[in-house]
Design a protein around this motif. Sequence first.
Motif, PDB file in Angstrom:
ATOM      1  N   LYS A  60       0.837  -1.196   0.000  1.00 38.56           N
ATOM      2  CA  LYS A  60       0.000   0.000   0.000  1.00 38.56           C
ATOM      3  C   LYS A  60       0.874   1.249   0.000  1.00 38.56           C
ATOM      4  O   LYS A  60       0.623   2.195  -0.759  1.00 38.56           O
ATOM      5  N   ARG A  61       1.904   1.258   0.839  1.00 37.40           N
ATOM      6  CA  ARG A  61       2.788   2.427   0.926  1.00 37.40           C
ATOM      7  C   ARG A  61       3.452   2.709  -0.424  1.00 37.40           C
ATOM      8  O   ARG A  61       3.448   3.843  -0.901  1.00 37.40           O
ATOM      9  N   LEU A  64       0.921   4.009  -3.050  1.00 39.46           N
ATOM     10  CA  LEU A  64       0.559   5.421  -2.887  1.00 39.46           C
ATOM     11  C   LEU A  64       1.721   6.340  -3.285  1.00 39.46           C
ATOM     12  O   LEU A  64       1.507   7.391  -3.894  1.00 39.46           O
ATOM     13  N   LEU A 167      -5.271   8.229  -5.269  1.00 41.00           N
ATOM     14  CA  LEU A 167      -4.628   8.448  -3.968  1.00 41.00           C
ATOM     15  C   LEU A 167      -5.637   8.427  -2.828  1.00 41.00           C
ATOM     16  O   LEU A 167      -5.436   7.755  -1.800  1.00 41.00           O
ATOM     17  N   LEU A 168      -6.724   9.177  -2.981  1.00 42.01           N
ATOM     18  CA  LEU A 168      -7.741   9.273  -1.928  1.00 42.01           C
ATOM     19  C   LEU A 168      -8.415   7.930  -1.683  1.00 42.01           C
ATOM     20  O   LEU A 168      -8.585   7.496  -0.535  1.00 42.01           O
ATOM     21  N   GLY A 170      -7.206   4.966  -2.547  1.00 40.07           N
ATOM     22  CA  GLY A 170      -6.210   4.007  -2.084  1.00 40.07           C
ATOM     23  C   GLY A 170      -5.930   4.127  -0.598  1.00 40.07           C
ATOM     24  O   GLY A 170      -5.827   3.122   0.108  1.00 40.07           O
ATOM     25  N   ARG A 171      -5.801   5.365  -0.128  1.00 38.43           N
ATOM     26  CA  ARG A 171      -5.552   5.590   1.311  1.00 38.43           C
ATOM     27  C   ARG A 171      -6.675   5.015   2.166  1.00 38.43           C
ATOM     28  O   ARG A 171      -6.430   4.463   3.236  1.00 38.43           O
ATOM     29  N   ARG A 172      -7.897   5.130   1.657  1.00 37.10           N
ATOM     30  CA  ARG A 172      -9.039   4.732   2.481  1.00 37.10           C
ATOM     31  C   ARG A 172      -9.318   3.229   2.411  1.00 37.10           C
ATOM     32  O   ARG A 172      -9.661   2.611   3.420  1.00 37.10           O
ATOM     33  N   GLU A 176      -2.850  -2.738   4.077  1.00 41.85           N
ATOM     34  CA  GLU A 176      -1.402  -2.900   3.956  1.00 41.85           C
ATOM     35  C   GLU A 176      -1.034  -4.379   4.014  1.00 41.85           C
ATOM     36  O   GLU A 176      -1.663  -5.169   4.732  1.00 41.85           O
TER      37      GLU A 176
END
Length: 481
Positions: A60-61, A64, A167-168, A170-172, A176
């Motif tokens: 995930k990191r 992003l 991005l938005l 993916g973050r939510r 991970e």
Amino acid sequence: MTAAFMDLVDVTIVNVAIPSIQRDAGASFGQIQWITAGYALAFAAGLITGGRLGDIHGRKRLFLIGVAGFTLASALCGFAADPEMLVAARILQGGMAAMMVPQVLSIVHATFPAHERGKVFGLFGAIVGLGAVSGPVLGALLTEWNVLGLEWRPIFLINLPVGVAALLLGRRYISESKAPHALKLDLVGVALVTLGLLMLLYPLTRGRELGWPLWGYASMAGALVVFGALVAYERRKAARDGSPLIEPSLFRVKSFAAGIAVQTVFGVALGIFFLVWTLYMQVGLGWTPLHAGLTGVPFSIAVSVAAGLSVQKLVPRFGRKVLQAGALVMGLGVLVYIWESDRYGLAIASWQMALPLVVMGTGMGLIVAPLTDTVLSEVPREHAGSASGLINTVQQMGNALGLGLVSVVFFGVVDDRLTSAPLGPAFVNAFQHALLWVAALMVVMFLLMSALPKRPAQHLEGGGVQEPLPARTKEEGALVH
């Protein structure tokens, strides 16, 4: 899926706008080659490293970071002040794509249980097809419309809202995940691969403009020495800590070694074809970007349809014969295209191109979808992840090499012909010459494919590929998919 679509569209959208970039930005033919080859080279050099970084530091990191970097690089491309800045931004964009793209299927594999993955990979296939069809048309429309007087720039700026959305979301929504075992990076291997390719590609793309200087030949010869050093280093690293960039033992598997050669030749052929095709239609024939983009739609549809049939129906039944047939069919389409281009000259119409483009697209579709599984079918399970990453890498490297060879097989012929013919006929003749090279590469692929396994993989009823065996790690299974 949003990020995968963004990358696929970006690869196909640029070619249509290249003549517009050349006119508006005053780019030389060498710089035009680097706008496409720079992306392919950076993408190829970073693919295996990007996947390994995701395994180590979290997928995930890295996903992003890759999306953010790709979006920023797209903005730099869109606002580039000169061709040099555009080339640099495209190289950055390719490097960021190498961080982003390997995580996509790894995240899918780590997130979904086995019984749900088939639906997800089906959706991924549809996204690939949609990207292939929509990229050229979208690029043509954005260039043709000249939004806010920005000429070609919107083809890059369109990535900004898509990248922010990825991005938005993916973050939510992305969870991970990391590799269960500690892995190490092979930075020396990455450096040697990149150096060798640069020493080979830079003289190819710049040599014609500089009059083929002696240092260019020395650099290309030196690239062979660097690749020899890479082989020696990877063998030592494999023996020392078991984490080389390229697993040397893979090349003792005959079908894998042949498959790597097939992928490289395929990449070279595609690199040559797509760039010279665009220049032929827009510079040689004087067509608008929209006219050229719409002309390519039958090709994209044929690729998508044939790819689906190849994987689901034909390869489970006929094995490698389908791949060999694909090489011959694509070569036949290329020869028909040469014949039509010669017969109709500058008066050729889009509908007359439809037949060779559908034949070529059908041949390409028969190859492109099942090739990776076929090449991997005799590879030991413990090396499946390394092998599939290497397959993707060599195809991108082949693509970059093909783009570099355009200087020799296309622009060299244009230079010779311009003294005795106007620009249009010179480009038509150079297009036919470049396509003869593509046809020859199809014959080479056909011969190399005879070393592939007759039956590429164990298939279940209905054409689905059998689930990876339990001995594989999640990462290896994801890369195989």
